[in-house]
Each structure stands twice: as structure tokens, then as C-alpha cells.
Write a protein that holds these residues in place. Sequence first.
Motif, short mmCIF file in Angstrom:
data_model
loop_
_atom_site.label_atom_id
_atom_site.label_comp_id
_atom_site.label_asym_id
_atom_site.label_seq_id
_atom_site.Cartn_x
_atom_site.Cartn_y
_atom_site.Cartn_z
N LYS A 71 0.87 -1.18 0.00
CA LYS A 71 0.00 0.00 0.00
C LYS A 71 0.90 1.22 0.00
CE LYS A 71 -3.75 1.75 2.90
NZ LYS A 71 -4.55 1.38 4.06
N ASP A 72 0.66 2.10 -0.93
CA ASP A 72 1.56 3.24 -1.02
C ASP A 72 1.02 4.45 -0.27
OD1 ASP A 72 0.70 4.36 -4.41
OD2 ASP A 72 -0.42 4.34 -2.53
N LYS A 73 1.72 5.52 -0.40
CA LYS A 73 1.35 6.73 0.34
C LYS A 73 -0.05 7.21 0.03
CE LYS A 73 5.79 8.92 1.20
NZ LYS A 73 6.90 9.50 0.48
N ASP A 74 -0.48 6.92 -1.18
CA ASP A 74 -1.82 7.39 -1.56
C ASP A 74 -2.91 6.44 -1.12
OD1 ASP A 74 -0.28 8.23 -4.70
OD2 ASP A 74 -0.54 9.49 -2.91
N GLY A 75 -2.49 5.33 -0.55
CA GLY A 75 -3.50 4.37 -0.12
C GLY A 75 -3.85 3.34 -1.16
N ASP A 76 -3.13 3.36 -2.27
CA ASP A 76 -3.42 2.38 -3.32
C ASP A 76 -2.61 1.12 -3.12
OD1 ASP A 76 -3.37 5.12 -5.64
OD2 ASP A 76 -5.11 4.14 -4.73
N TRP A 77 -3.22 0.01 -3.49
CA TRP A 77 -2.50 -1.27 -3.42
C TRP A 77 -1.82 -1.52 -4.75
CZ3 TRP A 77 -1.57 -4.01 0.89
CH2 TRP A 77 -2.31 -3.64 2.02
N MET A 78 -0.52 -1.75 -4.64
CA MET A 78 0.30 -1.90 -5.86
C MET A 78 1.04 -3.22 -5.82
SD MET A 78 -0.12 1.31 -6.90
CE MET A 78 1.19 1.64 -8.04
N LEU A 79 1.44 -3.63 -6.97
CA LEU A 79 2.23 -4.85 -7.05
C LEU A 79 3.69 -4.50 -6.74
CD1 LEU A 79 1.67 -7.79 -7.85
CD2 LEU A 79 2.43 -7.23 -10.15
N VAL A 80 4.27 -5.30 -5.89
CA VAL A 80 5.67 -5.03 -5.55
C VAL A 80 6.58 -5.36 -6.72
CG1 VAL A 80 7.56 -5.92 -4.13
CG2 VAL A 80 5.40 -5.29 -3.07
N GLY A 81 7.53 -4.50 -6.95
CA GLY A 81 8.55 -4.84 -7.95
C GLY A 81 8.62 -3.90 -9.13
N ASP A 82 7.65 -3.01 -9.23
CA ASP A 82 7.64 -2.18 -10.44
C ASP A 82 8.61 -1.02 -10.39
OD1 ASP A 82 4.04 -2.52 -10.91
OD2 ASP A 82 5.74 -3.69 -11.67
N VAL A 83 8.74 -0.44 -9.22
CA VAL A 83 9.59 0.77 -9.14
C VAL A 83 10.94 0.42 -8.53
CG1 VAL A 83 7.58 2.25 -8.93
CG2 VAL A 83 8.72 1.43 -6.87
#
Lengths: 377, 529
Positions: free
Chosen positions: A322-334
Motif C-alpha cells: 500500500k503506497d502513500k496514496d493508499g493504493d495497493w500496488m504490485l511489488v517490484g515495479d519501481v
Amino acid sequence: MSPPLLGVEEEVQSSVSSPSVECISENGMGLKERNYLGLSDCSSVDSSGVSSNLNLKATELRLGLPGSQSPERETELCLLNLGKLDEKPLFPLLPSKDGICSSSQKNVVTGNKRGFSDTMDGFSEVKGYVYTEKSWMFHEAGSDSESPQSVGHGKYPGNSGVNVILSTRSPGVQASVKQDEPANVLQEQPRATNGTSLKQTVISNNNTGAPAAKAQVVGWPPIRPFRTKTLAASSKNNDEVDGKPGPGALFVKVSMDGAPYLRKVDLRTYSTYQELSSALEKMFSCFTLGQCGSNGTAGKETLSESRLKDLLHGSEYVVTYKDKDGDWMLVGDVPWEMFIETCKRLKIMKSSDAIGLAPRAMEKSKANNKKEFGYGC
Amino acid sequence: MVCKSWYEIERWCRRKVFVGNCYAVSPKMVIRRFPEFRSIELKGKPHFADFNLIRLKRMVVTDESLELIAKSFKNFKVLVLSSCEGFSTDGLAVIAASCKNLKELDLRDCEVDDLSAHWLSHFPETYTSLVSLNISCLGSDEASFSALERLVGRCTNLKTLQLNRAVPLDKIANILRHAPQLVEFGTGTYTADVRPDVYSDLAGVFSSCKELKSLSGFWDVVPDYLPAIYPVCSKLTSLNLSYATIQSPDLIKLVSHCPNLQRLLVLDYIEDSGLEVLASSCKDLQELRVFPSDPFGAEPNVSLTEQGLVAVSLGCPKLQSVLYFCRRMSNEALVTIARNRPNFTRFRLCIIEPKTADYLTLEPLDVGFGAIVQYCKDLKRLSLSGLLTDRVFEYIGTYAKKLEMLSVAFAGDSDLGLHHVLSGCESLRKLEIRDCPFGDKALLANAAKLETMRSLWMSSCAVSFAACKLLGQKMPRLNVEVIDERGPPDSRPENCPVDKLYIYRSIAGPRFDMPPFVWTMDEDSGLRL
């Protein structure tokens, strides 16, 4: 403040000098000596039964998370640390509960906020009790006697070092008559100075090993929250000034679908996604091993590394954050550095749930948060 | 109680009231008994609860309470809130506006809802009686500097001023200019771009503070500005650098300038080398606290070990109070420390990793701590850590006769440990235990002892609900409170250990304003739950 206190203190003093004295009971209430509970009939308990109805099997248990400890934590310090009680019944009227000590120490040492032991395997659910929080309750499965028996030596169920305690139901009757000297039990265990345990102590205290994910013990070390917050804020400011890689830790919670409790990892202890992934695998492997049985893998054999990877990397699970904006993201992209700046929380999801990650994952995670504590499987 | 007339005289004369455990005392009774009191100090939550073990509100002081105080006590003079929470700057504003004779306002370690820094402007322009102000706990991104400056300017008796982090470095000079008579000063943020004019201004103003004995604050320190305080260093007796994230060389330079230092709080950035310098420079040192800069890191980030503590105990003959966080310890070091420094009255050692053994011998640290209690006959407070068996408690019970407060975590093997302490430590007032295998036996056997103590805290131990109930029933002068966030304890079998237990003697009976996850065990506990 009042005279009786002095009396008590004297009692206390004398009890120190004569080790075999029983409970200190003198208080203003005029209760009988040796038994502040006012029990008249001590005799049945007096017989210094070193009754070893305690199931010694309890002492053989390895408590703690099955196979999921970070390398430093594999060991069973607690069991090995059991000292001996005096053979003399020091507390002739009191129930013993010594089996529990092992689990308590263990659970804490692993640093789980909500720990539970191996013995939960054998549990039958005790009514109304959900193993959410730190479960000392490993013994409950065994304690069929919900209404504590007042007299006599009950059988102690397997897995349980803990005895049923007091009967408070019938006021006139003796309470706490469980006479269980655990002396036998405790003598089984070598002290910490024993050879094997030493090694284990070394391992567990050897912080120079790889910085594996370190589970955090709640409230330890005892530092006021104000100080922790302040230092964390300071460290952000001082990162460049110090030239050191940022002294502040970056702990985020890690949850896994189906796991009964969460873990925490310090993202600063890793420098690549690979390291993080390995650490997570180690932490959560137990939950993929039939303990929960959610993915159909059978048995509790230790998984080979490749198998683990399959489970977590392959088709079975994905790691999201979960990022700063509260969105759930897939780990590994950035890039890693960017990731740790923005990651607030980690979640290991089943791949099937993670399809169409952003919108659906958010819904899922909201729903799952509600049943975080239950056995998801 | 000596006699009734004495009681009456005492209660009418008493001006200061200290309540060590607010739960044990009924406010109504205090008020009734001490109608003339002018200063009150209230302590609430048990100490171990500070460390996020529970969300139980400590001394909950609401804004309404503050308003009540302000409205009811027109001559209110001193308000010290230690680790309290539940109030905001609005409540402070009311205090400021109403308490015309307020001399001390000390909010040490409180968690305050920082709604606005303008509460300071509520001190009327005619108000000049402030002697001591500690607002270091406040956050506030904007601070009312002009109001602060004016307040400081007109309160010519101001002796203690501890600012919060929001006050920037360049404002300090102005504030200090208005208060050269200060004895204790806490800076705000001690960082700024290095500018010679700001620096010399600051240095000049510090030079004019001839009475300054104590400095604190120093958040976000920039080493270049530290020499500004050199003019006052030779007179300093107390220095709190525990938020100053500067490295050993800068710390060494600083303490070398303070030969009269009696009290030092510092981060472990000082390292063993810094402590050695301290030991040779500060012969008057009485109290030392070394805090960890990276408490949750897996590995040591600084070279601070038991050697630092040994050095200080060797070099500082007046050292009596220590709080030391480190990552390794040995029995040998502890014995040396004990021998060197038998005048310890407070010894708190926190080895960061639970159950860490003696790093040289891999044994438990029983013998080391045993030496501490044996040699330090006046020891009043002790905190244990590291790998410890029941044996250490035997030593404590045998030797620590003046011990009043003991903190234990991750130690011991069995109830015998607890029994040693409860039966042996005659002066014990407060005992706090977490994560130890202590259960019903020792507790029940020493139930009477609990009435002689202020309080007992046990969390993550092995005391059963049934034992708690029994204690509650049999000991009416004790409040036995079970704290459990899992739900009512009677929803689990009686022999389940409770999560947290807080037992304290009380003359006020059970309290009724507890949060929902606290249950009192009393005579009716069998019926009520």
C-alpha cells in the motif's frame, strides 16, 4: 500507614530466612497462617505430593511458530531455562502452572505480537475462544475441565503443562487444591548453561548474521513513543548530514491472506526486492504449509527453497503493498529506493485475488482487514 | 495517623499534594481532605504502559478537567502533568487565561492535542507570575513567537523555560534576551543554515545568561552551532542531549567543556570513547542516561558497549543513577561496576535484545546483577535485562532490601523468581513485570505483600483469570484489574492467563471509569462478570 502493614512486613522477613515456610498470609483480615485463603483443611494438600501428574510430554514441546522463525530465533531458550523449584512444596496450597512458562517466554522471544505455539495443532476449539492475540492458551485444548475441580489431582491433558486452578464457586470449600509439584518436570530441563543451549543462545544473540527480517516485540525496548517519533523525524533530516544510511528504521506491517496474525519488517534492512522476498518467504512459510491448508499443500515437511519460491513467486501468491496514496500496488515495479520511500504496508495475496490488482485488490483488502485475526483457512 | 487533631492540622496546612496513583484515590476525598492545597501532582498510568503495551489512557486529563481546575481554583499556582494525555491546547488556553497566579506549568512527556499555538496568547498582558514553563512536548508547526517573547519578557521571575521543537534557532536569541535570569533552558530546534550573524547573536545572548545551569532540547542539532553554548558550559550542572543526533567527536568536545556536570542525558552516539572522556572530565557526575539512537535496528550502529558504563562507574565517584541502553553486557563488567560504584541508588540497564547472555561466557547475567544488589546497598530502583534465571531474583530478594521499584522483562524460569522478590524485598513499592513465566503460585502466596506496595503490573505472564478473581475477592483493599483487549476474561476458561494485570492498593474502592477492556476483580466479581 496502618499497623497491620508492619505485621505483614515481619512476616515477609521471616519467610525469607526460612525457605521452607509456606505462604505468607498474615494480613489484616485475620486469615490463617500458611493459607490466606482461609482454607481449613490443608492436610490433603499438605502431603507433599511431588505428584507428577503433570504430563511430561508438555516439556517436550517445541513452542513457537513452526518453522517460521528468523534464524536467530529457532531455539527453545525457554524450555532450557527452566530452573528447578525446590523439591519442598513451597506453595503447598497453590496450583502450579509451570508448564506455561515455556510458552510464554518463547512466544515473546520470537517477538510476535500475537504468538501461538505448535501445540495449537492439536487443539480443539475451546468454546468462545478465538486464538487471535498472543496465545498462551495452548494448554486450553487439553483442559477439558472448564469448571476447575477443587479437589484431587486431575489428569493433565497432553500438551498442557498448565493445571486447572482454583475453584471459586463454592466459597466454603477449599480452593486451589491442585497439588502439583512440577519438580520432576523442571528437572528434565537443562539450564541455560548447558552446552547445547549455549550454542543456541549464541545463535539467537548473534546479530552479526544476515539482517533477516526482525520481528518486533511490542513495547520493547522500553522507549517512550515521543522519543521514537522524534528520532525518526530527526533521522530523515540527518540522512545526508550523517553520511550514514539513515539510522531510522522503516517498519511496515506485513499481512498474509489466511494468516492469523501479522508481522513487521524493517524495509531498511534490505537493499533489493530479492532480499525482501526471501525474508517474507521465511516468515510466512508456515502458513503455506498445510497449517492453514488453504492452498492444498500437504504436510508439514520443510519445504525446499524452490518450492517456497513457487508458492510465493509462482502461481500461488503475490506480494503487494500500500503506497502513500493508499493504493495497493504490485511489488517490484519501481526502483527499490523509491519503493521504500512510498511503501506503507505489505500484503501477501493469493494470485487469484490479485487479478486486476488496483481496483479489486483494494476491495479485497478492505474486506480482508475485517477478518484479519481469524484463521482465514 | 497519629491522632485526630494532628490529622486536622495537617489537612488544613497542606499546600502540596502528590498522588502517586490516581486510581487509588478519589478526587472528592482529596478535595475534602485538603481544602487549602495549592499544588497538586498526579500520576496515573503504570510505567510499563508508556511503552505502547496498552492503549489505556493514563492520567486522562480532558480539557473539561482543565477548565474545571481553572474555574475552581482561582489561586491555582502549580500544574505538573507527567505523561498525561487527553487534553488539547484549548484546555491550556483556559488555564492560561484564568489562573492569574499560576507559577508553574509543566507538561513533561504529555501527549497534547496541538490545535493551535495561540493558547499562549491567552496569558493576559497583566500576567507576570510565571516561574516555570515546560512545553517541550508540544508539536505545533507554527508557534506564537511574539506571544511567547512577550510572555517571557514580562515574567521576570521566570527560572525554567523549556520550549518545543517548533521554536526555531533564530528565535531563541530573542527569547533569551528577555530572560537572562533563566536557570533552566530548553531550546527548540537547534538547526539552521550556518550564518555568522545568527551564531554570534546566539553566543552573545548565552554569555549573558549568568544563572544558566541546565540545558535541554537540541532537536536536530547542527554541530556548528554548538559552540554558542560554550560560555555557559562551565556552570552547567545538567545537560540533556538525548535528542541531539550528533556524533561522538562533537559530543566529546561539548562535555569536555562541562566540568561541573552532574546530570547528562545523551544518545549512544557518544560511544565508549565519549564516555571515557566523560569519566575523566566530569567528576561531579551523578546521573547518566544513555539512549539508543537506533533501538529497533538489528545490528549495532555505534560502538557503545558495557565498556562505556564501566569507564563512567570507575571515573565518576558520585555517580548514583544510571539508565543505560546497550547491546551487550557481561557479568564481569557488572561486577566491576558494582564494586566501583556501590553508591548506586538507581540502576537501569536495558540490553536491547531480550535474553541476551553474557557475551563473554554465554552465561546468564544473574551473577552480574547479583553483584549490583549486593554491593549497592542503597539501591532504590532497578531494571533488569538480558538472560536471567530465577537465581537473579534470589539475589534480589536476599540483598535488595532498600529496593523500591523493580522492572523485569523476559526473565526468570518459574514462580520461584517472583516469590523471591515478593518475599524478600522489604521496601518494594512498585513492581512491573512483562513476559516472564510467573504465575499464580507466587502471587497468591504473597498476596498480603501486595497491600504493602503501591502497585504491581504484570503483562504477558502466566497469571490465570481464576487467580485474579480470587485475589479480588479475598483482598478488598486491593484493586485487581484485568486488562485484556481480547474481550471479557470470562469468555475464556478460568485457567487462561490474563493478558495484563494491574494490582494496586486503594482506599477508594474499585473505579468505575475504566475503558471497556479493563475489568475489576472484586468481591462480586464472580457475580458481576
